[in-house]
Structures are given as C-alpha cells and as structure tokens.
Design a protein around this motif. Structure first.
Motif, short mmCIF file in Angstrom:
data_model
loop_
_atom_site.label_atom_id
_atom_site.label_comp_id
_atom_site.label_asym_id
_atom_site.label_seq_id
_atom_site.Cartn_x
_atom_site.Cartn_y
_atom_site.Cartn_z
N GLU A 1 1.00 -1.30 0.24
CA GLU A 1 0.01 -0.33 -0.27
C GLU A 1 0.96 1.55 0.31
O GLU A 1 0.49 2.16 -0.40
N LEU A 2 2.00 1.26 0.86
CA LEU A 2 2.74 1.99 0.65
C LEU A 2 3.54 2.75 -0.84
O LEU A 2 3.68 3.86 -1.05
N ILE A 3 4.08 1.94 -1.39
CA ILE A 3 4.84 1.62 -2.37
C ILE A 3 3.73 1.97 -3.54
O ILE A 3 3.84 3.17 -4.64
N GLU A 4 2.52 2.07 -3.47
CA GLU A 4 0.98 2.13 -4.33
C GLU A 4 0.76 3.82 -4.24
O GLU A 4 0.90 4.43 -4.53
N LYS A 5 0.99 3.79 -2.78
CA LYS A 5 0.60 5.67 -2.00
C LYS A 5 1.63 6.32 -2.99
O LYS A 5 1.38 7.19 -3.58
N TYR A 6 2.96 6.04 -2.94
CA TYR A 6 3.88 7.01 -2.92
C TYR A 6 5.18 7.05 -4.44
O TYR A 6 5.56 8.16 -4.68
N GLY A 7 4.60 5.51 -4.89
CA GLY A 7 5.44 5.31 -5.62
C GLY A 7 6.52 4.10 -6.10
O GLY A 7 6.84 3.99 -6.97
N SER A 8 7.25 5.20 -4.75
CA SER A 8 8.88 4.47 -4.52
C SER A 8 9.27 3.93 -3.84
O SER A 8 8.95 5.60 -2.50
N VAL A 9 10.23 3.73 -3.20
CA VAL A 9 11.01 3.58 -2.12
C VAL A 9 11.03 5.11 -1.16
O VAL A 9 11.03 5.64 -0.55
N SER A 10 12.42 5.65 -2.01
CA SER A 10 12.28 7.21 -1.90
C SER A 10 11.90 7.94 -1.23
O SER A 10 11.33 8.94 -0.68
N ASN A 11 9.94 8.39 -2.07
CA ASN A 11 9.21 9.26 -1.58
C ASN A 11 8.44 8.34 -1.11
O ASN A 11 8.36 8.94 0.12
N VAL A 12 8.25 7.24 -0.46
CA VAL A 12 8.02 6.77 0.96
C VAL A 12 9.14 7.70 2.15
O VAL A 12 8.49 8.14 3.11
N MET A 13 10.14 7.41 1.92
CA MET A 13 11.35 8.07 3.29
C MET A 13 11.08 9.20 2.93
O MET A 13 11.32 9.57 4.13
N ASP A 14 10.68 9.75 2.02
CA ASP A 14 10.95 11.39 1.79
C ASP A 14 9.68 12.25 2.58
O ASP A 14 9.34 13.15 2.51
N SER A 15 9.01 11.37 2.67
CA SER A 15 7.30 11.39 3.10
C SER A 15 7.50 11.88 4.83
O SER A 15 8.67 12.16 4.82
N ASP A 16 6.37 12.77 5.20
CA ASP A 16 6.57 12.87 6.42
C ASP A 16 5.77 11.71 7.69
O ASP A 16 4.47 11.50 6.93
N VAL A 17 6.07 12.03 8.86
CA VAL A 17 5.59 11.43 10.02
C VAL A 17 3.86 11.25 9.38
O VAL A 17 3.23 10.21 9.87
N SER A 18 3.69 11.88 9.62
CA SER A 18 1.50 12.30 9.70
C SER A 18 1.02 11.77 8.30
O SER A 18 0.30 11.19 8.49
N LEU B 1 11.16 4.84 9.08
CA LEU B 1 10.76 5.05 7.75
C LEU B 1 11.35 6.46 7.25
O LEU B 1 12.38 6.74 6.32
N VAL B 2 11.39 7.30 8.27
CA VAL B 2 11.17 8.79 7.70
C VAL B 2 13.13 9.84 7.95
O VAL B 2 13.77 9.82 7.25
N LEU B 3 13.18 8.49 9.04
CA LEU B 3 14.69 8.75 9.55
C LEU B 3 16.51 8.23 8.49
O LEU B 3 17.00 8.81 9.01
N ILE B 4 15.51 7.25 8.32
CA ILE B 4 16.32 6.26 7.09
C ILE B 4 17.45 7.25 6.71
O ILE B 4 18.28 7.47 6.53
N PRO B 5 16.88 8.38 5.54
CA PRO B 5 17.57 9.32 4.73
C PRO B 5 18.57 9.53 5.02
O PRO B 5 19.70 10.32 5.25
N LYS B 6 17.71 11.11 6.36
CA LYS B 6 19.09 10.91 7.12
C LYS B 6 19.97 10.36 8.23
O LYS B 6 20.88 11.02 8.25
N LEU B 7 19.57 9.43 8.37
CA LEU B 7 20.72 8.15 8.72
C LEU B 7 21.47 8.06 8.07
O LEU B 7 23.15 8.13 8.82
N CYS B 8 21.25 7.73 6.80
CA CYS B 8 22.37 7.81 5.96
C CYS B 8 23.50 8.98 5.37
O CYS B 8 24.27 9.27 5.62
N GLU B 9 23.26 10.15 5.65
CA GLU B 9 23.78 11.42 5.34
C GLU B 9 24.86 11.03 6.19
O GLU B 9 25.51 11.69 6.05
N ILE B 10 23.80 11.02 7.74
CA ILE B 10 25.83 11.32 8.45
C ILE B 10 26.37 9.79 8.32
O ILE B 10 27.74 10.06 8.51
#
Length: 211
Positions: A36-53, A69-78
């Motif tokens: 459902e998440l992939i169908e709604k947002y279209g991709s893994v990156s779009n899911v993780m670039d979304s916001d918690v709410s 999910l939202v913290l993954i990109p931030k942790l990758c940057e660190i």
C-alpha cells in the motif's frame, strides 16, 4: 531478512519497505502495508521522503513505524559524513572526486557543498551551501561567500549532485561556477574545482577545462 543479506539488490521496492517495517511491527504480516505504501507514494525514496503524519494515514502505520521510515535518509547522510570524516587531506582532484562520491552516495535530493582547505590541503570544514537544483533554487552568492570566508580557507572545492539527467553541467552550473570563482578570487581564495556527482560518475570542471 536472509534475502537482504544475500543480495539486497534483488529486493523489490515493497520488500525493502516490508523488511524495515518488520523491525517496528512485531508478529504481523507487513506485506500488505508495504504494498500500500509503494502504491500510494510510488517508490521507496518517496515513502522515506514523506513525513510522519502523512505516513500514519496508511492503515497499520503507527508513529514508530513512520518515524523509522523517515529517519532512514537522515541516518544515511550521517553515515556518509562519518565516512568522509576519515579524510584529513584532499591533495588532488581524484581524492576530491572519491570524497564527494561517498558523500552523495545515498542522497536523494540535490545539495551544494563547499569543502574548505588550508594551504597544506588539510580539510578545515565541509559546508552545506544550498539544497535544491542550481537551475531552480535561488543561489545567494553573497551568503555563500560569507559562509565560506568565515573559515578562512586558502582553497575550496565546490560540489553538487544531479539526481536526474547526466553528470554534465547545465548552463546555470557553468554561470554559477564562473561567478563564484571570480568572487572568491577577490577574497584570495582559490576555487580548485567544481565536481558534479551523478550516481557513481563525476564531472570535473577543472579536468574539462571549464575552470
């Protein structure tokens, strides 16, 4: 999880999300939620670039799962910055290309960085100058000069990444580089190179005789 350890590149987008959700949702089939998440947002990156709410509007996603999910990109940057911290000097363009290739390896949006060096090529500071595309963001040269000058570098490297398209510079990239080089020269700072990173490829303004 076993499949991820053996060959993570073989995972489908929904399987990547399913794998992560298994760490926050215990003893429940997370496959339908991942689909459902992939169908709604279209991709893994779009899911993780979304916001918690927004993520919490999907049935089965609570605050903990959304936060993970939202913290993954931030942790990758660190993580990438931590790897780059192992560099103490940048003695040549090849080393600079390796440095920025690591820095941008998991970044999913465009960022402009300045790497400040002293006269011995030792790293003084890494500065995030702007986020976005040079073609579309309002690049404030004055602010960039202030941000760089306060570290009193002798030389700097500029680098940004291309998310779409190739590694080659746009007209805006070239104009920005020419203007910045001239302004930095007036401050006694040498712009050694502007390096563009696209996936694992890099483009050097210096080596292409554009600088």
């Amino acid at each position: 999880r076993d499949k991820a350890f053996k060959d993570i590149d073989s995972l489908q987008p929904h399987e990547i999300i399913e794998l992560l959700l298994n760490f926050s949702i215990i003893r429940k089939n997370t496959n339908p939620i991942a689909h459902e998440l992939i169908e709604k947002y279209g991709s893994v990156s779009n899911v993780m670039d979304s916001d918690v709410s927004s993520l919490m509007q999907v049935q089965g996603i609570g605050e903990s799962s959304a936060s993970l999910l939202v913290l993954i990109p931030k942790l990758c940057e660190i993580y990438n910055k931590s790897r780059c911290a192992e560099y103490s000097k940048i003695p040549n363009i090849a080393e600079a290309q390796d440095y920025f290739r690591i820095l941008f390896s998991t970044t999913n949006h465009e960022i402009i960085y300045a790497l400040c060096l002293d006269k011995s090529d030792k790293i003084i500071s890494l500065i995030k100058l702007e986020e976005g595309d040079i073609d579309t963001i309002n690049v404030n040269i004055g602010k960039i000069l202030v941000d760089i000058a306060k570290f009193k570098p002798t030389k700097i490297y500029i680098s940004h990444n291309h998310i779409v398209g190739g590694k080659y510079p746009s007209d805006a990239d070239i104009t920005f580089t020419d203007t910045l080089k001239s302004k930095l020269m007036n401050l006694g700072i040498d712009l050694v190179d502007h390096i563009i990173v696209n996936r694992n490829e890099t483009f050097s303004f210096k080596m292409s005789e554009l600088l």
